[in-house]
Design a protein around this motif. Sequence first.
Motif, short mmCIF file in Angstrom:
data_model
loop_
_atom_site.label_atom_id
_atom_site.label_comp_id
_atom_site.label_asym_id
_atom_site.label_seq_id
_atom_site.Cartn_x
_atom_site.Cartn_y
_atom_site.Cartn_z
N LEU A 134 -3.05 -8.59 -2.95
CA LEU A 134 -3.14 -9.25 -4.26
C LEU A 134 -3.21 -8.20 -5.37
O LEU A 134 -2.52 -8.30 -6.39
CB LEU A 134 -4.36 -10.19 -4.30
N ASN B 271 -0.22 -7.46 -8.16
CA ASN B 271 -0.47 -7.49 -9.60
C ASN B 271 0.03 -6.20 -10.25
O ASN B 271 0.65 -6.22 -11.33
CB ASN B 271 -1.96 -7.70 -9.88
N ALA C 102 -2.00 -11.28 -13.73
CA ALA C 102 -1.70 -12.68 -13.42
C ALA C 102 -3.00 -13.47 -13.54
O ALA C 102 -4.07 -12.97 -13.20
CB ALA C 102 -1.16 -12.79 -12.01
N CYS D 108 -5.08 -17.21 -12.73
CA CYS D 108 -5.04 -18.33 -11.79
C CYS D 108 -6.15 -19.32 -12.10
O CYS D 108 -7.30 -18.95 -12.30
CB CYS D 108 -5.20 -17.79 -10.37
N SER E 48 -6.30 -13.26 -11.70
CA SER E 48 -6.08 -13.79 -10.35
C SER E 48 -7.00 -13.18 -9.30
O SER E 48 -7.45 -13.87 -8.39
CB SER E 48 -4.62 -13.63 -9.94
N ALA F 231 -9.46 -15.52 -7.29
CA ALA F 231 -9.33 -15.64 -5.84
C ALA F 231 -10.70 -15.47 -5.17
O ALA F 231 -11.07 -16.22 -4.26
CB ALA F 231 -8.33 -14.63 -5.29
N VAL G 171 -2.26 -24.49 -7.71
CA VAL G 171 -2.53 -23.15 -8.22
C VAL G 171 -1.77 -22.98 -9.53
O VAL G 171 -0.55 -22.86 -9.56
CB VAL G 171 -2.14 -22.07 -7.19
N TRP H 145 -0.69 -20.81 -12.65
CA TRP H 145 -0.46 -19.36 -12.65
C TRP H 145 0.33 -18.95 -13.89
O TRP H 145 1.28 -19.63 -14.29
CB TRP H 145 0.31 -19.04 -11.37
N SER I 52 -4.92 -16.46 -2.35
CA SER I 52 -4.34 -15.11 -2.43
C SER I 52 -2.89 -15.05 -1.95
O SER I 52 -2.05 -14.44 -2.62
CB SER I 52 -5.18 -14.13 -1.62
N LEU J 23 -0.56 -16.41 -4.49
CA LEU J 23 -0.53 -15.54 -5.67
C LEU J 23 0.25 -14.26 -5.39
O LEU J 23 1.02 -13.78 -6.23
CB LEU J 23 -1.96 -15.18 -6.12
N ASN K 76 3.40 -13.27 -7.62
CA ASN K 76 3.42 -12.00 -8.36
C ASN K 76 4.56 -11.09 -7.90
O ASN K 76 5.21 -10.44 -8.70
CB ASN K 76 2.10 -11.23 -8.16
#
Length: 722
Positions: free
Chosen positions: A186, A190, A214, A216, A305, A309, A347, A349, A484, A487, A491
Amino acid sequence: GHASRLNAITQITNRAPKECGKTKPLTDIWATDVFGLAKMEEALSKNAFKAIKNTVTTGAPLDPATADVVASAMKVWAISKGAKFFSHVFYPMTNITAEKHDGFIITNPEGAAITEFTGSLLIKGEPDGSSFPNGSLRMTNAARGYTAWDPTSPAYIMHTANGATLMIPSVFISWTGEALDKKIPLLRSNAAMDKAARKVLSLMGEETIAPLNASCGAEQEYFLVDEHFAHLRPDLLLAGRSLFGAAPAKGQQFDDHYFGAIPARVQVFMQAFEDKLYRLGIPAKTHHNEVAPGQFEIAPYFESSNVAADHQQLMMTLMKSTAKEHGFLCLLHEKPFAGVNGSGKHVNWSVGNATQGNLLDPGSTPHDNLNFLLFCGAVIRGVHKHGGLLRAVIASASNDHRLGANEAPPAILSVYLGDQLESVFNDIKAGKLLEKAKGGLMDLGLSQILKFERDPGDRNRTSPFAFTGNRFEFRAVGSSQSVSGPLVAMNTMLADSLDWIAERLEAALANGTDKTAAVIVVLKELMEMHGNVVFGGDGYSEEWHKEAVEVRCLKNLPTSADALPEFKAPEVIDLFVNTGVLSKDELFSRFEVYAEQYILSLEVEAKLVIDMATTQIYPAVTQHLTHLADVSQTLSGLSLSLENTDLNEAVEQANGMMSAVKELKVALAEHNFASTEEHMSFSAKTLCPLLLKVREHADTLEGMVADDLWPLPKYQEMLFIK
Ligand code: ADP
Ligand code: MG
């Protein structure tokens, strides 16, 4: 008779909400158990604070001297809160949260107890990596791993019955540097997104100072079932869902639960739960009843994010433990009750930073509009190119019950933009905007979209991936999942698309094309290649399923067995390796772990079905039959006979159930598989239908056997009695 089930009903109907006392005002409790920047500023010298703040906001490494100072301040704070232990919290490749607790205490040579917590203890812990699933990575010499503090996510205090513990959010990494967890990818994704976004923004003439992050915001759905019922249902306790149960006479067809009054005991639970969240700095914002009876939702306000998470994981843990305190079993499973609406985790985002703001916000100036179109285009390309990956990151045995059913998003990934934005992108694709763009900056009227799309009434609810005014909402994510994986996929696909855009934009600008025209040229090409994924119609309809696959060539991957192999697809390997988010080994290890989990959870369900059918349902049926047979005999002695006893039908169903159990046993004993893929497909195609076959007989029998003999709490009881 079966006293325990009826007894449970009496117990529940007589119970009162747990006494919780008055809750304190938000300002008194907000983030009191978090060692965040505010607390660090109070506790640290100016220089130390400056260093740690830089690390927290930019992710820059922390020097050992500062780490020592921070550790010492953290320890003093934690001990003042009653903590005797500290723990690195980490997120293995499964959806669980793992902890290893250590005492602050050491004894000195004089035998006195003192406390110790150095920078190196803060920064690094050493759990035994081999006891967590690590897929193919365990084949290398990297069986053991260590945890390392992630200073970008704040430490906090966890209160339990046995005291307080300082919790330190951490990554979990092998000695050879491979990611064994869900946090490292994650963070890497990012960083990859940040890097690519800067390229695009700098071509657009913007200076990006603060890192792009990012964001979330996850909407969590869940069910609550009274513990008295849960204790009588091994399936709920061990598999998280009911493996048996006939449809209730009153289901959700009345639609009176959504936003309806929340039962008193549930209200008390929610308040206690939310107070805990506030103490931990988790911004719980909305809660309400959901579509199904017994189903609820909580949605915290969005955060970056990585922090979101961690907070999501913490929320799931606290939800279960708080529910228990209030006499409930909290079910995070995607489909706890067949025929009743399932649970998802939408989610939400977006990407942005403090200086540029939210890049998925259309904004009000033509200049903002251009940036927005580029980022939105990048998402469209990402979902089209990596629909298979997006399906794979939401694949699990439990989410399979939801995806593709007539309530949740379909298993086909498409993008919903809303009428206005869709027509802007269609105009771009058709070349209609190109002439206009040559005149310089133009007003596309996108600010209208903001107003329109934010009205939830106008949103398309059947889309798995929808633009909702200033963000995208990935709705196909499962309620029990870590956010995660989704995401990371979002990402990373964004990073890849922004790279692609930057390359073309640079070439167009080098040709001397004006900026606005260059953007439109690039987006025109993008839409020609990827516009197929944009779909505003009914995602549940049969026509769409046909059109998506046959005309638009989109993937329809109905089960996890179909979806998980996408992790090994060449374009997915390229995506992760090129962006530096996962190496090929790391990627493949994830396939192994998820596939294993899929297989294992179906095996657990198969064993439960065999056990419950044999030891609970069958005995109840035979008791019922014995009773009927006795009555018939007595009556025939009196030259009377009963009609409609369904004796034959019940015997037939009981035999059918037990022969299906036998088939299931044989299938479960099958262990000869050439590959993991083959094993998964056997689970999907052979085990799953057999589970259903046993269930169908059992559910029919539920409607025939005398109510007081039936051992399992029934659907209407579990769903409606609170
Ligand atoms: P709905 O049920 O209408 O989809 P909710 O208000 O229940 O909406 O949840 C919306 C979620 O989206 C919340 O968690 C909210 O904080 C989050 N959200 C709002 N704006 C953004 C954004 N820019 N980026 C990420 N998440 C966002
Ligand atoms: Mg939503």
